[in-house]
Design a protein around this motif. Structure first.
Motif, short mmCIF file in Angstrom:
data_model
loop_
_atom_site.label_atom_id
_atom_site.label_comp_id
_atom_site.label_asym_id
_atom_site.label_seq_id
_atom_site.Cartn_x
_atom_site.Cartn_y
_atom_site.Cartn_z
N SER A 93 34.03 43.42 56.26
CA SER A 93 34.91 43.60 56.84
C SER A 93 34.78 44.34 58.34
CB SER A 93 35.97 44.44 55.90
OG SER A 93 35.16 45.85 55.81
N ALA A 124 33.32 47.85 57.29
CA ALA A 124 31.93 47.68 56.68
C ALA A 124 30.84 47.55 57.68
CB ALA A 124 31.90 46.78 55.69
N SER A 146 33.48 39.53 50.22
CA SER A 146 34.39 39.81 51.53
C SER A 146 34.36 41.12 52.11
CB SER A 146 35.58 39.15 51.52
OG SER A 146 36.37 39.43 50.71
N LYS A 147 34.44 42.20 51.18
CA LYS A 147 34.48 43.61 51.56
C LYS A 147 33.22 43.90 52.28
CE LYS A 147 38.37 45.85 50.58
NZ LYS A 147 38.59 46.30 49.25
#
Lengths: 405, 68
Positions: A114, A117, A110-111
């Motif tokens: 974001s 990102a 998930s990071k």
């Protein structure tokens, strides 16, 4: 269970019948269902067993909030029944898991999606967009899907995941065969579609092995070094590639359809850059590339007076929610000034909310800004040719014209 | 009762979409590591509607309000 005759099944189209999707009155049928039969049963061999259809915005939101009632574990495609023993696209991957397993697996990626990102990809998305538009600018007319809409999301997701340039046509073809399994122009039925998914997973596993020896700054390297099993790695890979390149392709295609049918919206978009974020939301609402999510009833329950039995398929029609008159004024108008736009094109909230939503919206904003700057009069000359499916609102061809430059 | 209403975030669910930051900027922020941070757990009465808005907008349904 047996078919549930409802007044809706007599008066309106059958959502399980693929011919209805090519020849029937889709908008009229959903409007009628929202008004009279918000939960109805549809059955046709095209879709395997029958299924419940939930078509109102608020009902879908409620079922997403109470997500423990419906499971993703038995498949997310309308036509895939447990008994078919198909290897489903995305199995071994988060789209076919439930919390809590789903939660920890999804946290691994998930990071990377974001807002911050994704914003780091802005320059590369712009460069890809310009190169694609350069490639079509002199022609004056083309198939917008093949020349533009298919290319941008493919390159962006392959950059992120780490697919080398020379392999991109191959993964592109596998995605088309998998998601177009019911369209004779693209695939050859569910068995062939599932085989394409298997090939995609196999390719992902092989790429992972290469990255173990030769690591790079990409997601595949991250997966193989973070302890995913080969099977999980394949599932993640096929999901990200398929979801990343297919849905945004169709959003861009329907987006140009919207801007062509409502030219004043294009003028607004070009004159006021602050509208770009809401324009991207409206493009996604208008397109609704994933028309529904199919889930499975966990235990016998009642919903809106209808008896949902354990094992029944339930189809949440985001496409219908996105045209719900109770939520959207003039839902059939393309209007980039809507505020707020509470569409459900990325899902209605909850564990499975679209992981790539920030990426999709950024691609849409940048691409249309670059497209209209370079080819300000580009417009469609025919309606989008739609893929044969009652789940993916795919565009297989979109003829456009513009002044060459 | 509203004196010590708190904003709770389910950290298993939150994925730093940041929608709540726009809805309630005095309560939520995103740090340099892309993690959501709760700036202020105990809410003033005037901040409750903002957090309710954030709750509704959160795509992951990760925010709750807790009253003692």
């Amino acid at each position: 269970m047996t078919a549930m005759p409802t007044s809706a099944s007599v008066q309106t189209g059958n959502l399980a019948d693929l011919d209805f999707w090519q020849n029937g009155d889709v908008d009229g049928t959903f409007a009628e269902l929202r008004r009279r039969n918000p939960v109805s049963w549809h059955e046709n061999p095209d879709s395997g067993k029958g299924f419940w259809s939930v078509v109102r915005h608020r009902d879908i939101a409620e079922l997403n909030d109470r997500h423990e009632l419906l499971s993703n574990r038995e498949g997310i495609r309308v036509n895939h029944d447990k008994e078919m023993n198909l290897v489903r696209p995305g199995s071994d991957s988060i789209i076919e898991m439930d919390p809590p397993d789903h939660t920890s697996m999804r946290a691994m990626v998930s990071k990377g999606f974001s807002p911050r990102a994704v914003n780091r990809l802005e320059d590369s998305i712009r460069a890809h967009s310009r190169a694609i538009i350069d490639g079509m600018a002199e022609k004056g007319r083309c198939d917008f899907v093949a020349e533009a809409a298919a290319l941008l999301p493919l390159h962006v997701i392959c950059d992120i995941v780490g697919v080398p340039d020379e392999d991109r046509p191959y993964v592109f073809e596998l995605t088309n065969r998998s998601l177009g399994e019911n369209d004779p122009d693209l695939g050859e039925g569910p068995e062939h579609g599932s085989r394409a998914s298997e090939e995609l997973k196999e390719y992902g596993r092989t790429l992972g092995e290469r990255r173990l020896v030769e690591p790079k700054d990409d997601l595949v390297t991250k997966f193989v070094t973070s302890g995913l099993t080969a099977k999980q790695m394949g599932g993640f890979f096929s999901l990200l590639i398929a979801a990343g390149n297919e849905t945004t392709r169709n959003a861009l295609s329907f987006g140009l359809d919207g801007f062509s049918k409502f030219p004043e919206q294009r003028k607004l978009f070009m004159s006021d850059p602050t509208l770009a974020p809401s324009a991207a939301e409206e493009v996604v609402r208008w397109a609704s590339p994933l028309m529904n999510m199919r889930r499975t009833v966990v235990a016998d329950m009642e919903f809106q007076g209808m008896p949902f039995a354990a094992g029944d398929k339930v189809v949440l029609w985001y496409f219908s929610a996105n045209r719900d008159e109770d939520v959207f004024a003039e839902p059939f108008n393309f209007d980039i000034t809507r505020d707020p736009i509470r569409h459900q094109a990325f899902g209605a909230g909850g564990p499975h909310f679209c992981l790539g939503s920030n990426l999709a919206k950024l691609e849409i904003q940048i691409f249309f800004a670059e497209l209209f700057k370079r080819l300000p009069d580009i417009h469609t000359v025919a309606d989008p040719v739609q893929m044969r499916s009652n789940q993916f609102r795919g565009v297989s061809r979109l003829d456009v014209e513009y002044t060459p430059c | 009762m509203t004196m010590s209403t708190r904003a709770n975030v389910d950290w298993d669910l939150c994925e730093s979409y940041g929608v709540c930051v726009a809805a309630a900027p005095t309560i939520f922020d995103i740090n340099d590591d892309d993690d959501l941070v709760v700036l202020k757990e105990h809410l003033d009465e005037a901040e409750i509607p903002q957090v309710q808005d954030a709750m509704m907008r959160c795509p992951k349904r990760a925010i709750t309000l807790a009253s003692p």
